[in-house]
Scaffold this motif. Structure first.
Motif, PDB file in Angstrom:
ATOM      1  N   GLY A  39     -21.245  -7.597  19.923  1.00 35.42           N
ATOM      2  CA  GLY A  39     -21.631  -6.820  18.921  1.00 35.42           C
ATOM      3  C   GLY A  39     -21.921  -5.513  19.302  1.00 35.42           C
ATOM      4  N   GLY A  40     -21.714  -5.001  20.444  1.00 34.20           N
ATOM      5  CA  GLY A  40     -22.139  -3.434  20.646  1.00 34.20           C
ATOM      6  C   GLY A  40     -23.519  -3.510  21.355  1.00 34.20           C
ATOM      7  N   ARG A  41     -24.391  -4.504  21.457  1.00 34.25           N
ATOM      8  CA  ARG A  41     -25.752  -4.537  21.943  1.00 34.25           C
ATOM      9  C   ARG A  41     -25.688  -4.775  23.681  1.00 34.25           C
ATOM     10  NH1 ARG A  41     -28.495  -8.387  17.890  1.00 34.25           N
ATOM     11  NH2 ARG A  41     -26.510  -9.475  18.108  1.00 34.25           N
ATOM     12  N   ARG A  42     -26.311  -4.075  24.362  1.00 31.40           N
ATOM     13  CA  ARG A  42     -26.705  -4.143  25.909  1.00 31.40           C
ATOM     14  C   ARG A  42     -24.993  -4.340  26.294  1.00 31.40           C
ATOM     15  NH1 ARG A  42     -30.016  -9.194  26.631  1.00 31.40           N
ATOM     16  NH2 ARG A  42     -29.915  -8.690  28.714  1.00 31.40           N
ATOM     17  N   LYS A  43     -24.119  -3.631  25.919  1.00 31.26           N
ATOM     18  CA  LYS A  43     -22.866  -3.740  26.243  1.00 31.26           C
ATOM     19  C   LYS A  43     -22.597  -4.028  27.688  1.00 31.26           C
ATOM     20  CE  LYS A  43     -18.318  -1.730  25.350  1.00 31.26           C
ATOM     21  NZ  LYS A  43     -17.656  -0.902  24.609  1.00 31.26           N
ATOM     22  N   PHE A  44     -22.963  -2.708  28.505  1.00 31.32           N
ATOM     23  CA  PHE A  44     -22.364  -2.659  29.800  1.00 31.32           C
ATOM     24  C   PHE A  44     -23.363  -3.731  30.792  1.00 31.32           C
ATOM     25  CE2 PHE A  44     -21.512   1.375  27.893  1.00 31.32           C
ATOM     26  CZ  PHE A  44     -19.907   1.594  28.248  1.00 31.32           C
ATOM     27  N   GLU A  45     -24.579  -3.898  30.329  1.00 32.41           N
ATOM     28  CA  GLU A  45     -25.213  -4.727  31.078  1.00 32.41           C
ATOM     29  C   GLU A  45     -24.497  -6.258  30.942  1.00 32.41           C
ATOM     30  OE1 GLU A  45     -29.669  -7.177  30.799  1.00 32.41           O
ATOM     31  OE2 GLU A  45     -29.428  -5.298  29.703  1.00 32.41           O
ATOM     32  N   VAL A  46     -24.185  -6.663  29.917  1.00 31.37           N
ATOM     33  CA  VAL A  46     -23.607  -8.029  29.684  1.00 31.37           C
ATOM     34  C   VAL A  46     -22.167  -7.936  30.411  1.00 31.37           C
ATOM     35  CG1 VAL A  46     -22.526  -9.605  27.953  1.00 31.37           C
ATOM     36  CG2 VAL A  46     -24.643  -8.455  27.421  1.00 31.37           C
ATOM     37  N   ILE A  47     -21.422  -6.736  30.336  1.00 27.83           N
ATOM     38  CA  ILE A  47     -20.193  -6.767  30.868  1.00 27.83           C
ATOM     39  C   ILE A  47     -20.219  -6.858  32.359  1.00 27.83           C
ATOM     40  CG2 ILE A  47     -18.404  -5.133  31.796  1.00 27.83           C
ATOM     41  CD1 ILE A  47     -18.318  -4.299  28.898  1.00 27.83           C
ATOM     42  N   GLU A  48     -21.349  -6.270  32.885  1.00 26.77           N
ATOM     43  CA  GLU A  48     -21.630  -6.593  34.539  1.00 26.77           C
ATOM     44  C   GLU A  48     -21.810  -7.831  35.015  1.00 26.77           C
ATOM     45  OE1 GLU A  48     -24.644  -4.844  37.876  1.00 26.77           O
ATOM     46  OE2 GLU A  48     -24.651  -3.994  35.847  1.00 26.77           O
ATOM     47  N   GLN A  49     -22.373  -8.804  34.148  1.00 25.10           N
ATOM     48  CA  GLN A  49     -22.732 -10.064  34.203  1.00 25.10           C
ATOM     49  C   GLN A  49     -21.543 -10.928  34.283  1.00 25.10           C
ATOM     50  OE1 GLN A  49     -26.197 -11.814  32.298  1.00 25.10           O
ATOM     51  NE2 GLN A  49     -27.048  -9.570  31.968  1.00 25.10           N
ATOM     52  N   ILE A  50     -20.496 -10.690  33.294  1.00 29.08           N
ATOM     53  CA  ILE A  50     -19.162 -11.434  32.856  1.00 29.08           C
ATOM     54  C   ILE A  50     -18.513 -11.023  34.215  1.00 29.08           C
ATOM     55  CG2 ILE A  50     -17.206 -11.137  31.628  1.00 29.08           C
ATOM     56  CD1 ILE A  50     -18.920 -10.351  29.208  1.00 29.08           C
ATOM     57  N   ASP A  51     -18.441  -9.744  34.782  1.00 23.75           N
ATOM     58  CA  ASP A  51     -17.584  -9.438  36.032  1.00 23.75           C
ATOM     59  C   ASP A  51     -17.922 -10.328  36.931  1.00 23.75           C
ATOM     60  OD1 ASP A  51     -16.062  -7.517  34.402  1.00 23.75           O
ATOM     61  OD2 ASP A  51     -17.181  -5.799  35.053  1.00 23.75           O
ATOM     62  N   THR A  52     -19.281 -10.451  37.097  1.00 23.78           N
ATOM     63  CA  THR A  52     -19.933 -11.301  38.199  1.00 23.78           C
ATOM     64  C   THR A  52     -19.454 -12.582  38.152  1.00 23.78           C
ATOM     65  OG1 THR A  52     -21.760  -9.791  38.449  1.00 23.78           O
ATOM     66  CG2 THR A  52     -22.077 -12.010  39.402  1.00 23.78           C
ATOM     67  N   HIS A  53     -19.579 -13.208  37.004  1.00 25.82           N
ATOM     68  CA  HIS A  53     -19.220 -14.707  36.904  1.00 25.82           C
ATOM     69  C   HIS A  53     -17.465 -14.809  37.182  1.00 25.82           C
ATOM     70  CE1 HIS A  53     -22.571 -16.529  35.127  1.00 25.82           C
ATOM     71  NE2 HIS A  53     -22.937 -15.618  34.269  1.00 25.82           N
ATOM     72  N   PHE A  54     -16.794 -13.876  36.828  1.00 27.61           N
ATOM     73  CA  PHE A  54     -15.490 -13.867  36.885  1.00 27.61           C
ATOM     74  C   PHE A  54     -15.015 -13.908  38.612  1.00 27.61           C
ATOM     75  CE2 PHE A  54     -13.970 -12.530  32.429  1.00 27.61           C
ATOM     76  CZ  PHE A  54     -14.356 -14.042  32.079  1.00 27.61           C
ATOM     77  N   LYS A  55     -15.638 -13.076  39.229  1.00 30.96           N
ATOM     78  CA  LYS A  55     -15.532 -13.021  40.586  1.00 30.96           C
ATOM     79  C   LYS A  55     -15.741 -14.252  41.444  1.00 30.96           C
ATOM     80  CE  LYS A  55     -15.932  -7.750  40.593  1.00 30.96           C
ATOM     81  NZ  LYS A  55     -16.749  -6.495  41.141  1.00 30.96           N
ATOM     82  N   LYS A  56     -17.085 -14.676  40.885  1.00 33.25           N
ATOM     83  CA  LYS A  56     -17.485 -16.087  41.719  1.00 33.25           C
ATOM     84  C   LYS A  56     -16.447 -17.236  41.422  1.00 33.25           C
ATOM     85  CE  LYS A  56     -22.404 -15.531  41.532  1.00 33.25           C
ATOM     86  NZ  LYS A  56     -23.724 -15.956  40.841  1.00 33.25           N
ATOM     87  N   ASN A  57     -15.670 -17.080  40.402  1.00 36.00           N
ATOM     88  CA  ASN A  57     -14.675 -18.222  39.953  1.00 36.00           C
ATOM     89  C   ASN A  57     -13.200 -17.825  40.149  1.00 36.00           C
ATOM     90  OD1 ASN A  57     -16.275 -20.622  38.234  1.00 36.00           O
ATOM     91  ND2 ASN A  57     -17.080 -18.609  37.838  1.00 36.00           N
TER      92      ASN A  57
END
Length: 852
Positions: A39-57
């Motif tokens: 919903g637009g809140r803490r957008k880039f902080e959350v995206i960074e965490q998503i990127d990290t999860h995907f790379k690990k998997n």
């Protein structure tokens, strides 16, 4: 967002990717973000965490063929492709490029050596006979005609049946185009599932098909061996070279079908038709539509240019209802009093305008779906009218909504169950199988289940003649989806269904943020007949206008408006709040991969009538002056800028209330850009029948007692002469409130006195008549408008053309003229009607130079 929620969302999508047989999952950027409830809140902080999860998997992120490093590299509207790289050995990856996978958008359909079991209705047989005779009469020459059947009349099946027998079975090619993905897939399913039998295809054992669109196959893959190409027009326009070189080249006969043919006047359709016509000598076109217009030059000149053979066959909704093929639809609206906007951000509301209900995000959708207040309204409505509603099909928001409703129905003693589509099962983790769905549908057919709740299923292709009632417990912006949902209940008695079908809409409070499809309005719009002096046309138009007015009646009846708006409404006589007519048209809103159809109705009142006439007549000049003549892709920013210019040019000085809407102006501009045609105007010939003031004057002049007045009003309400019930949405309280208001205005006129927009006197130091028109416009725009209209009207001939003072030029476009003083102001000429004339710009220039 909590860390465990993010982890849970990532794990779900990772499992989903692994489950996909190709190791791919596609998501629109907005829908992808909503998956994680961002919903637009803490957008880039959350995206960074998503990127990290995907790379690990071991999951990579792609934009088309380009691999990107982060989700943040995508923009709104773009598609994210996720790939699970797995742990394959290096040597096995060397031959991946040669691996073959199934293409779900193209293939060969084998014809079954049995009969289809199809029994065409009388109107379908009549349509096929007409089509056959007209094609034969064309003697192989170019042919272009229309097939007009209402919703539920079987347009697709009728056209496909004839084409399968007379074209595909004979080895000839068929091109079927439409503007929505659902329509493309519906056409393919008709040829495949209903028609691929020996009684239709004869000796032909198989045929090849291909579906082309932004989400299906591409034009580059079209093969000469394809018999049936089903495509979006935009894909074919952009890939026309492939269509020609791979498919059309060497063909002397091709049959083109245009679904939703009322859009065929759009520039993109005309462009495609012209290009095919240049390449194929024996080119034939069939347009399919539910809109019963005529193509006479004075009514639908634009369509006449495309479908030169006019309407081949036409049957209206009322005829199919009378024959028992379709049920009589009875529309009901139930207010849930649930504020849907309270849990949504502006971003989510904006998404809803384009991506439908699923785009608000899973968490928010679930909280709405499980809302006990809203669900109780739905169940209680069924319980209250159970004997009338009988077998009921409920279209729910999502799986959680279906589960909650089932539980509530069961608790109240109603035998209910739900079915969901396989796609939803996979995402939500539901363990409902296709076999279980089938068993529940069979139970519903037998009557063992009274209420069947469904999500993303049973919209088309499933035979459910037992359905008496449709509950629309989910809104939609898609007219196609709404038509499919309504269609589940419209099977008439002769088709094994019911005499009446109850269509019950549950109306939530969206604060007018989203233009959801109104089911009744959809049916009414599709069946406005523009035949001159048509009584049926006036009935449809009465209902269509009433649907636009119900909100106003409700606001007044329930005191839900501010005092300023109330004063504006009540100061007008009721007849002034009834439109003179309506501009009725549909346009296509372009999305990323497809187009969304929008039906437009612009109500025209006394105060804006002349300005709209000027605007419509001035459209060609305006587009030329703005260098827009070749464009059909106006952006929202373009439309915002153009609307301001239109308001300044054509609506300056006119009273804007009631009726003026910025969005209406934008819709007209977009329609003209797409089609190059001016929207057609339909006069509301029944308008005087709804003059409430006359009723009030009658009651007041007769000095009726209260009981007598009430009896008089009741009799009038029950009368069919003026169709009060239809006009007031079958809400008697709205009708009575309007009559009582009119009586108060008749008996106490001083309380409702409104000021005239035309000045009768002026206290200016300098009289208006000594000012130039430019200055009058600046100081008193209402008087400028009044005086301008008088001069143009004075110089209009019997054919409606404005004529210059020289008599050398005539036009219906005011922008071709300038208002000029006969005796110039510099020679003490006054700005009064007697001293003003019309000249063209060039004539005015010659006059100024002393040459005229």
């Amino acid at each position: 967002m909590e860390q465990d929620n993010l982890q849970h969302s990532c794990n779900n999508i990772i499992e989903l990717i692994r489950f996909d047989e190709r190791g791919l999952i596609y998501r629109k950027y907005e829908n992808f973000l909503n998956w994680f409830g961002m919903g637009g809140r803490r957008k880039f902080e959350v995206i960074e965490q998503i990127d990290t999860h995907f790379k690990k998997n071991n999951i990579s992120i792609w934009k088309g063929r380009k691999k990107l490093n982060s989700v943040a590299d995508f923009k709104r509207g773009e598609t994210i492709t996720l790939r699970y790289n797995g742990h394959k050995r290096k040597e096995t990856t060397m031959n991946v490029g040669k691996e073959k996978v199934s293409n779900n958008d193209a293939g060969t359909i084998s014809v079954v050596n049995e009969d289809s079991g199809i029994r065409l209705y009388k109107h379908q047989e009549e349509a096929i006979q007409k089509l056959h005779s007209q094609i034969r009469r064309s003697n192989g020459n170019i042919f272009s005609g229309l097939l007009v059947l209402p919703t539920g009349g079987g347009k697709t099946l009728t056209a496909a049946y004839w084409l399968a027998q007379n074209y595909l079975a004979e080895g000839k090619k068929v091109l079927w185009i439409a503007h929505r993905h659902e329509l493309l897939e519906q056409a393919k399913a008709t040829f495949h599932e209903r028609l691929a039998y020996k009684d239709v295809f004869g000796k032909k054992s198989s045929f090849n098909y291909r579906i082309i669109s932004g989400i299906h196959d591409k034009p580059v893959n079209i093969k000469p061996t394809d018999d049936l190409v089903i495509s979006s027009k935009d894909s074919l326009n952009s890939g026309f070279d492939h269509l020609y070189n791979n498919w059309l080249k060497g063909q002397d006969e091709v049959f083109l079908v245009i679904d939703e043919a009322h859009h065929a006047t759009a520039k993109t359709y005309k462009k495609l038709i012209e290009k095919i016509g240049e390449k194929v000598s024996k080119f034939k076109i069939l347009g399919l539509t539910a809109t019963p217009f005529r193509t006479a030059e004075n009514e639908q000149g634009a369509l006449q240019k495309v479908f030169t053979n006019d309407i081949i066959y036409k049957v209206d909704l009322r005829t199919l209802i009378a024959r028992g093929i379709l049920s009589e639809p009875v529309f009901e609206e139930i207010q849930t009093d649930f504020d849907m906007t309270s849990q949504l951000t502006e971003k989510q509301l904006d998404n809803l305008k384009y991506f439908d209900i699923e785009s608000i995000g899973k968490d928010v959708a679930d909280s709405i779906a499980k809302n006990s207040q809203r669900n109780a309204v739905i169940v209680n409505q069924y319980l209250k009218e159970k004997l009338r509603y009988k077998q009921t099909l409920v279209f729910a928001l999502n799986v959680n909504n279906a589960i909650a409703l089932k539980s509530l129905f069961n608790d109240r003693g109603i035998k209910a169950d739900f079915v969901v589509s396989a796609i939803k099962d996979r995402i939500t983790g539901s363990n409902i199988s296709q076999q279980e769905n089938k068993e529940k549908i069979d139970q519903f057919r037998r009557g063992d289940i009274e209420v069947l709740i469904n999500v993303n299923i049973l919209t088309e292709g499933t035979d459910l003649p037992e359905v008496q009632t449709i509950f629309l417990a989910r809104p939609t912006i898609s007219s196609i989806l709404m038509t499919q949902m309504i269609g589940r209940g419209l099977r008439g008695l002769k088709a094994g269904g019911t005499e009446k079908a109850f269509i019950v809409s549950f109306i939530d409070d969206w604060k007018d943020k989203v233009s959801w499809v109104n089911p009744e309005q959809l049916i009414v719009e599709e069946h406005i007949d523009n035949t001159k002096d048509s009584g049926e046309r006036n009935k449809h138009l009465t209902r269509l206008i009433s649907l636009q007015k119900i909100e106003e009646f409700a606001l007044l009846a329930n005191n839900l408006i501010d005092e300023a708006t109330r004063k504006k409404l009540t100061s007008l006589d009721f007849i002034e709040r009834i439109p003179l007519g309506i501009y009725h048209f549909s346009l296509l809103k372009h999305l990323v991969d497809e187009e969304l159809e929008k039906n437009c109705e612009i109500l025209i009142y006394n105060n804006i009538e002349q300005s709209y006439i000027d605007f419509m007549n001035g459209l060609p000049f305006f587009f030329k002056h703005q260098s827009l003549s070749e464009r059909d892709d106006l952006t929202e920013n373009d439309l915002n800028d153009l609307e301001k210019k239109v308001e300044e040019l054509f609506f300056f000085g006119c009273e804007k209330y009631p009726g003026y809407s910025e969005q209406d102006i934008k819709d007209v501009l977009l329609f003209y850009a797409q089609t190059g045609e001016i929207p057609k105007y339909i006069e509301f010939q029944n308008r005087e029948n709804f003059n409430v003031t006359r009723i009030a004057q009658d009651i007041y002049s007769k000095d009726l007692r209260q009981s007598e007045a009430m009896e008089f009003k009741n009799e009038l309400w029950e009368s069919n002469e003026t169709e009060w019930k239809a006009f007031f949405g079958y809400k008697k309280e709205y009708f009575l409130n309007e009559v009582d208001l009119a009586i108060r205005k008749v008996s106490n006129p001083e309380l409702f006195k409104k000021s005239s927009i035309l000045p009768t006197d002026t206290k200016e130091l300098r009289p208006l008549e000594k000012l130039s028109m430019h200055k009058i416009r600046e100081f008193n725009p209402q008087y400028w408008k009044y005086l301008s209209d008088k001069i143009y009207e004075k110089n209009r001939d019997k054919d409606g053309y404005y004529v210059s003072a020289t008599g050398n030029f005539r036009s219906k476009n005011k922008l071709d003229f300038q208002i000029d003083h006969i005796i110039p102001i510099s020679y003490h000429g006054l700005t009064v009607e007697e001293n003003l004339q019309l000249l063209t710009r060039s004539e005015n220039g010659l006059k100024g130079a002393g040459e005229l």
